[in-house]
Scaffold this motif. Structure first.
Motif, PDB file in Angstrom:
ATOM      1  N   UNK A 331       0.916  -1.119   0.147  1.00 36.67           N
ATOM      2  CA  UNK A 331       0.051  -0.026   0.161  1.00 36.67           C
ATOM      3  C   UNK A 331       0.941   1.215  -0.002  1.00 36.67           C
ATOM      4  N   UNK A 332       0.370   2.323  -0.563  1.00 37.35           N
ATOM      5  CA  UNK A 332       1.185   3.532  -0.682  1.00 37.35           C
ATOM      6  C   UNK A 332       0.543   4.452   0.196  1.00 37.35           C
ATOM      7  N   UNK A 333       1.244   5.363   0.794  1.00 35.47           N
ATOM      8  CA  UNK A 333       0.981   6.515   1.729  1.00 35.47           C
ATOM      9  C   UNK A 333       1.353   7.932   1.134  1.00 35.47           C
ATOM     10  N   UNK A 334       0.652   8.563   0.651  1.00 31.21           N
ATOM     11  CA  UNK A 334       0.918   9.815  -0.075  1.00 31.21           C
ATOM     12  C   UNK A 334       0.667  11.070   0.833  1.00 31.21           C
ATOM     13  N   UNK A 335       1.502  11.938   1.333  1.00 33.39           N
ATOM     14  CA  UNK A 335       1.081  13.194   2.142  1.00 33.39           C
ATOM     15  C   UNK A 335       0.308  13.957   1.265  1.00 33.39           C
ATOM     16  N   UNK A 336      -0.693  14.638   1.640  1.00 33.83           N
ATOM     17  CA  UNK A 336      -1.274  15.604   0.929  1.00 33.83           C
ATOM     18  C   UNK A 336      -0.695  17.171   0.820  1.00 33.83           C
ATOM     19  N   UNK A 337       0.112  17.284   1.950  1.00 35.83           N
ATOM     20  CA  UNK A 337       0.693  18.617   1.941  1.00 35.83           C
ATOM     21  C   UNK A 337       2.286  18.543   1.032  1.00 35.83           C
ATOM     22  N   UNK A 338       3.112  17.435   1.163  1.00 38.39           N
ATOM     23  CA  UNK A 338       4.302  17.525   0.525  1.00 38.39           C
ATOM     24  C   UNK A 338       4.514  16.314  -0.424  1.00 38.39           C
ATOM     25  N   UNK A 339       5.598  16.075  -0.708  1.00 36.91           N
ATOM     26  CA  UNK A 339       5.859  15.027  -1.612  1.00 36.91           C
ATOM     27  C   UNK A 339       6.259  13.645  -1.091  1.00 36.91           C
ATOM     28  N   UNK A 340       6.153  13.709   0.365  1.00 39.14           N
ATOM     29  CA  UNK A 340       6.416  12.460   0.959  1.00 39.14           C
ATOM     30  C   UNK A 340       5.515  11.303   0.846  1.00 39.14           C
ATOM     31  N   UNK A 341       6.040  10.255   0.456  1.00 40.89           N
ATOM     32  CA  UNK A 341       5.395   8.898   0.338  1.00 40.89           C
ATOM     33  C   UNK A 341       6.192   7.628   1.021  1.00 40.89           C
ATOM     34  N   UNK A 342       5.096   6.743   1.515  1.00 42.40           N
ATOM     35  CA  UNK A 342       5.834   5.598   2.018  1.00 42.40           C
ATOM     36  C   UNK A 342       5.187   4.395   1.763  1.00 42.40           C
ATOM     37  N   UNK A 343       5.591   3.328   1.539  1.00 45.99           N
ATOM     38  CA  UNK A 343       5.019   1.853   1.298  1.00 45.99           C
ATOM     39  C   UNK A 343       5.068   0.951   2.524  1.00 45.99           C
ATOM     40  N   UNK A 344       4.072   0.398   2.416  1.00 47.68           N
ATOM     41  CA  UNK A 344       3.840  -0.728   3.599  1.00 47.68           C
ATOM     42  C   UNK A 344       3.368  -2.396   2.746  1.00 47.68           C
ATOM     43  N   UNK A 345       4.266  -2.959   2.994  1.00 45.05           N
ATOM     44  CA  UNK A 345       4.100  -4.175   2.326  1.00 45.05           C
ATOM     45  C   UNK A 345       2.905  -4.975   3.060  1.00 45.05           C
ATOM     46  N   UNK A 346       2.141  -5.848   2.215  1.00 41.25           N
ATOM     47  CA  UNK A 346       0.933  -6.537   2.972  1.00 41.25           C
ATOM     48  C   UNK A 346       1.550  -7.904   3.674  1.00 41.25           C
TER      49      UNK A 346
END
Length: 593
Positions: A331-346
């Protein structure tokens, strides 16, 4: 089905057509007759797609032969005691079950005609099996299925340009398309007539009723391939290759997230990396369909070009290997304020004695608020987070393309794309946009070389992306990226901003890492250092998607086809149309409701 196809053939032979109504289009070594009207779909832009597919198909045939020879050599060394089917192949026989309940083995194959025998990568001698021993293995020419053939240009190019290829079956459920395809097969001479076969049928039904019969299955629909995937993954032999195109980029890139979820089972995010995410959503969807039949995919090449994505995946059968699928999805977590994104494996694995235990992944990967700017996160996915290319395959494809570049009409474009792909970091999902980082902070942008150098000097890897000329793939965590940008802003000050903006919150923190902007040796890729073209402009205007076959071309399609094409069509049809209809189409001010 056979009666229908024979009837179409008879009608086609009886039909008298004026050659002046057709235009001869030559691409590679194939030629097709295209009607002046929009009866059968053809898009010149897809020459890139077809060239890339031919390059991959040539490499597949070469790799297939190498794998076959390596297996024979291994069996010869190990002797008759261990000369059994490879683990993958034996699992395929045990695990694969057709709709009528029979295993996909010799009992079923023996009932079919020789030309329809299951063309596995390795064919066996049935007589030797009856004696309990193994016969001499023979490698049959690969069979290719083009599920949505339209004019048949792709199938004809496969037959005429790819050496050692077997039968090419072209399908379409449109009568006009099948007639056009058969006309083009005859127009291309004896080689095409002996290798290419055109059928009027629903591709989904055909693939489902021909399980594990084709070494290559090519899906290139007008729009989404989602409805064809379930039957396509069943039709490919073990170790075969599935080529799949998706042109519904607006859906895959997040314009209609709910539609994307209904078609592909993933929710897209509208980040700068959306086109790469589209590739990974398509791969995750294919894997999901394959898993239902104890199969899994191995991507060898995944490309975003022009207005579509195209993936090339090999399909294998293994109930045990299939368990690794949750480790390849995130799954991808994308910040709505900046370009930070993080991934979380299932999923995750933990060792247990001599085996491995499969467990759910740890989460959440992020807090409720972004640690960099304090804003909330959007969540998307799941996407394919494992590598989307095989580096060895990409190198082989690129070498093949360069060695016979005169045989590729779109050599410049596909070699540029392959060169960029060969320099991508294979194990880094998605990418950052340097311009977006600077837009968040409202600062002047450092050059790509300076930013790359700072990342490399900090001890991390960085590369470009074939999807976006400004994209940067790196394994550096987001806090390191923002520290580098904070150090850059210290030497290149920005105007004061509102304290609640994401950029102000980021810059309010002191950098933990002191960035070193001294130019690093690896800040330029080999292609950049040699000034090899990597992103080429379109060769002509209106280079993009075209109108669906059967739709009337009017003045509102000028952005797709160009004014010259529309005027030429109107002039061609002027003598054939009744006056009232001609008057209606010539009046551009009248809206087409």
């Amino acid at each position: 089905m056979g009666d229908v196809n024979e009837k179409i053939g008879d009608e086609e032979n009886q039909k008298n057509f004026d050659i002046n109504d057709f235009t001869v289009i030559k691409e590679g070594e194939a030629e097709i007759l295209m009607h002046a009207k929009n009866e059968v779909f053809y898009n010149k832009t897809q020459v890139n797609n077809r060239d890339m597919s031919i390059a991959v198909l040539r490499t597949f045939i070469s790799k297939r032969k190498q794998e076959h020879e390596a297996m024979l050599s291994k069996r010869k060394k190990t002797g008759p005691k261990v000369a059994e089917e490879p683990a993958l192949e034996s699992e395929a026989v045990e695990d694969s079950v057709t709709h009528n309940g029979k295993s996909n083995g010799e009992c079923e194959v023996s009932e079919e005609k020789s030309q329809d025998e299951q063309p596995c990568i390795i064919s066996e001698n049935p007589a030797a099996n009856q004696e309990g021993g193994k016969g001499r293995k023979e490698l049959k020419p690969p069979r290719v299925l083009e599920a949505l053939s339209a004019s048949g240009l792709r199938a004809l190019r496969y037959a005429r340009e790819v050496d050692c290829i077997g039968q090419v079956v072209a399908l379409d459920n449109d009568k006009a398309s099948v007639e056009a395809c058969r006309r083009n097969i005859k127009f291309n001479g004896s080689v095409a007539c002996s290798k290419v076969e055109s059928n009027l049928t629903d591709a989904r039904v055909y693939m489902m009723t021909h399980p594990k019969e084709f070494d290559v299955v090519d899906l290139d629909p007008y729009g989404s391939p989602s409805v064809f995937l379930d039957s396509a993954v069943q039709s490919v032999v073990d170790g075969g290759i599935l080529m799949c195109t998706a042109t519904d980029m607006a859906v895959l890139c997040g314009s209609n997230g709910e539609v994307c979820y209904s078609k592909y089972g993933s929710y897209p995010l509208r980040g700068k990396y959306c086109h790469e995410m589209a590739l990974r959503i398509l791969l995750a969807c294919i894997e999901s369909h394959a898993n239902r039949y104890k199969r899994y995919i191995v991507p060898v090449l995944s490309v975003q070009m022009d207005f579509y994505v195209r993936v090339f995946v090999r399909i294998y059968t293994s109930a045990s290997a299939m368990k690794n699928t949750p480790l390849k999805l995130s799954y991808v977590y994308q910040c709505i304020g900046c370009d930070s994104f993080h991934l979380q494996t299932i999923g995750r694995t933990v060792p247990k004695n001599t085996s491995v235990r499969y467990l759910p992944g740890f989460g959440p990967a992020v807090a409720q608020e972004c640690s960099d700017c304090g804003k909330k996160f959007h969540m998307g996915g799941p996407i394919w987070s494992a590598p989307i290319h095989d580096e060895e395959w990409v190198t082989s494809i690129l070498e093949d393309v360069k060695s016979i570049k005169h045989r590729y009409p779109a050599f410049g474009r596909i070699s540029a794309v392959l060169t960029t792909i060969s320099e991508e970091l294979p194990d880094v999902p998605l990418f950052l946009s340097l311009h977006n980082l600077c837009a968040t902070l409202k600062c002047t942008s450092p050059s790509a070389v300076i930013f790359r150098s700072a990342v490399i000097n900090a001890g991390y890897r960085i590369s470009g992306s074939h999807v976006n000329p400004l994209g940067l793939k790196t394994d550096a965590p987001m806090d390191v990226i923002w520290d580098i940008m904070r150090c850059w802003v210290k030497s290149h000050p920005v105007k004061a901003q509102s304290p609640d903006q994401a950029g102000s919150v980021i810059l309010a923190k002191e950098p933990v890492l002191q960035a070193n902007f001294a130019r690093a040796v690896a800040s330029l890729s080999k292609a950049q250092a040699k000034k090899v073209a990597r992103f080429l402009p379109n060769p002509e205007r209106h280079w993009g998607p075209k109108l669906r076959a059967g739709r009337q071309i009017t003045s509102k399609h000028v952005s797709l086809l160009g004014a010259e094409a529309i005027n030429g069509l109107n002039n061609h049809e002027e003598g054939d149309e009744p006056p009232n209809k001609r008057k209606k189409t010539e009046d551009d001010s009248t809206p087409n409701l």
